[in-house]
Design a protein around this motif. Structure first.
Motif, PDB file in Angstrom:
ATOM      1  N   THR A 105      -7.149  27.833  14.786  1.00 22.05           N
ATOM      2  CA  THR A 105      -7.722  28.875  15.646  1.00 22.05           C
ATOM      3  C   THR A 105      -9.251  28.808  15.656  1.00 22.05           C
ATOM      4  OG1 THR A 105      -7.681  30.361  13.743  1.00 22.05           O
ATOM      5  CG2 THR A 105      -5.794  30.481  15.253  1.00 22.05           C
ATOM      6  N   GLU A 135     -10.021  34.711  15.238  1.00 23.11           N
ATOM      7  CA  GLU A 135      -9.023  34.609  16.306  1.00 23.11           C
ATOM      8  C   GLU A 135      -7.623  34.761  15.734  1.00 23.11           C
ATOM      9  OE1 GLU A 135      -6.873  31.974  19.698  1.00 23.11           O
ATOM     10  OE2 GLU A 135      -8.055  30.909  18.203  1.00 23.11           O
ATOM     11  N   ALA A 136      -7.399  34.196  14.555  1.00 19.79           N
ATOM     12  CA  ALA A 136      -6.074  34.298  13.935  1.00 19.79           C
ATOM     13  C   ALA A 136      -5.701  35.764  13.682  1.00 19.79           C
ATOM     14  CB  ALA A 136      -6.032  33.498  12.637  1.00 19.79           C
ATOM     15  N   ASN A 145       0.880  31.303  18.982  1.00 21.65           N
ATOM     16  CA  ASN A 145       0.472  30.167  19.817  1.00 21.65           C
ATOM     17  C   ASN A 145       0.681  30.453  21.301  1.00 21.65           C
ATOM     18  OD1 ASN A 145      -0.455  27.517  20.338  1.00 21.65           O
ATOM     19  ND2 ASN A 145       1.668  26.798  20.513  1.00 21.65           N
ATOM     20  N   HIS A 148      -2.356  32.385  22.161  1.00 21.45           N
ATOM     21  CA  HIS A 148      -3.509  31.468  22.003  1.00 21.45           C
ATOM     22  C   HIS A 148      -3.616  30.485  23.180  1.00 21.45           C
ATOM     23  CE1 HIS A 148      -5.972  28.493  19.670  1.00 21.45           C
ATOM     24  NE2 HIS A 148      -5.081  27.591  20.029  1.00 21.45           N
TER      25      HIS A 148
END
Ligand code: PMP
Length: 383
Positions: free
Chosen positions: A94, A99-100, A256, A259
């Motif tokens: 990430t 962001e994670a 994901n 993301h």
């Protein structure tokens, strides 16, 4: 213009840390022990790998999950904490651990879900819970317990009704760590009340008395935990913006899916640097860790000498002393210290109510500056 802003944007307050440092930036000769960022540059081998990747023209996107060789390197790296994750479907690279954290909140939290956040807390969890529509539930930890999270703290806060629990050990802002027994106590609560755990372990490599234990390695915890880690702290690579999440395939897959629409892939140049960081920079990391440890001992003993009660924080690069006798209000103390002696510390209340009466001091600053700052604090207290 304001009417065009979303309610969410309008209701999001500026970070308490930023607000304070904007004042400090306007002043001359300020020593800042405020920022949570290494004073070192990234290890040379990692920087060279980034340069080399650019020279070779490796400037495209990577796969959404991150380069396969990086995911393999991460899998190898985390084995030292007894964390075993499959590079195929249990690791997501990430843009920073930040962001994670955001992805995990959005992948796990439904509107109205309570997310238990132990306080004093790193400043990103509460806003990201809110962005996901969840309700942050503060869980007070106590100075008498050196800010380790106890079963009773969770009980008292009503965390039994939460869906998710955030953990951050070694801790920002207190420097607290959790023992394996302490984590087992938390794991018991988690299982009893069927919570999911988000464990931010970005400071795992910065422990000074013993090795890091991840809650995900305790019995029954792996399938109900997502771990965050990254390159910003241990490798002094904040500007590379690279982190990762480890967890069960369903959750990593869900993260994901978000993301791939919001980020596509983490920065490519940084991914090349990170592979080299893992493979070639253990010595550099150890050297930085030792330097932090020397500074840690110094600041703890100085604060205690000055009558600012400072427990022996064993991780990250923060200590969390109490305001000196006669000063109850951390914000007033920090403000006066900044005005009188140009030393910037962060008031503890920025990190939640249980931080009131304390100050966060980062020792990711050179020894000379630390010495000068402590001398200035001493003269402030004398006056
Ligand atoms: N978690 C914690 C506890 C942190 O202190 C920080 C950085 N201040 C982050 C996450 C974010 O790190 P990154 O640079 O990887 O986004």
């Amino acid at each position: 213009m304001n009417r065009h802003l979303s309610t969410r944007a309008r209701e999001t307050p500026p970070s308490g840390i930023r607000r304070f440092f904007e004042v400090a930036e306007e002043m001359d000769d300020v020593i800042s022990l405020g920022v949570g960022e290494p004073d070192f540059s990234a290890p040379w081998a990692a920087r060279t790998a980034a340069i080399d990747s650019l020279e070779r023209g490796r400037t495209s996107y990577t796969s959404n999950r991150g380069r396969r060789d990086l995911r393999e390197a991460i899998a190898d790296r985390v084995e030292r904490y007894d964390q075993y994750y499959d590079p195929d479907d249990e690791i997501l690279v990430t843009s920073g651990a930040s962001e994670a954290v955001d992805l995990a909140m959005r992948a796990l939290v439904d509107p109205g879900d309570a997310v238990a956040v132990p306080e004093p807390s790193y400043i990103s969890y509460t806003p990201t819970v809110s962005f996901a529509g969840g309700d942050p539930l503060p869980v007070r930890t106590r100075a008498e317990e050196e800010f380790a999270l106890r079963y009773e703290d969770l009980e008292r806060a009503g965390a039994a009704d939460a869906e998710t629990l955030v953990l951050c050990y070694p801790n920002n802002p207190t420097g607290a760590v959790m023992s394996e027994d302490g984590l087992a106590e938390v794991a018991e609560f988690v299982e009893e009340h069927d919570l999911f755990v988000l464990s931010d372990e970005i400071y795992a490599a910065l422990r000074y008395e013993d090795e890091h234990t991840s809650i995900a390695t305790l019995p029954g915890m792996r399938e109900r935990t997502v771990v965050f880690n990254g390159f910003s702290k241990a490798y002094a690579m904040t500007g590379f913006r690279l982190g990762y999440a480890l967890g069960p395939p369903e959750v990593i897959g869900a993260m994901n899916r978000i993301h791939q629409y919001t980020m596509l892939s983490a920065p490519t140049t940084a991914q090349y640097a990170a592979i080299e960081a893992i493979k070639a920079c253990d010595d550099a990391v150890e050297e930085m860790r030792r330097a932090y440890d020397r500074r840690r001992r110094f600041v703890i003993s100085r604060f205690n000498e000055l009558g600012m009660d400072c427990f022996e924080a064993k991780g990250a690069f923060y200590v969390f002393p109490k305001c000196p006798p006669g000063w109850e209000d951390d914000e007033a103390f920090a403000e006066a210290l900044l005005q009188e002696e140009q030393v910037a510390l962060v008031p503890g209340r920025v990190f939640g109510e249980s931080g009131e009466g304390h100050l966060r001091v980062s020792y990711a600053t050179g020894m000379n500056e630390l010495k000068a700052a402590l001398n200035r604090i001493e003269s402030f207290l004398r006056e």
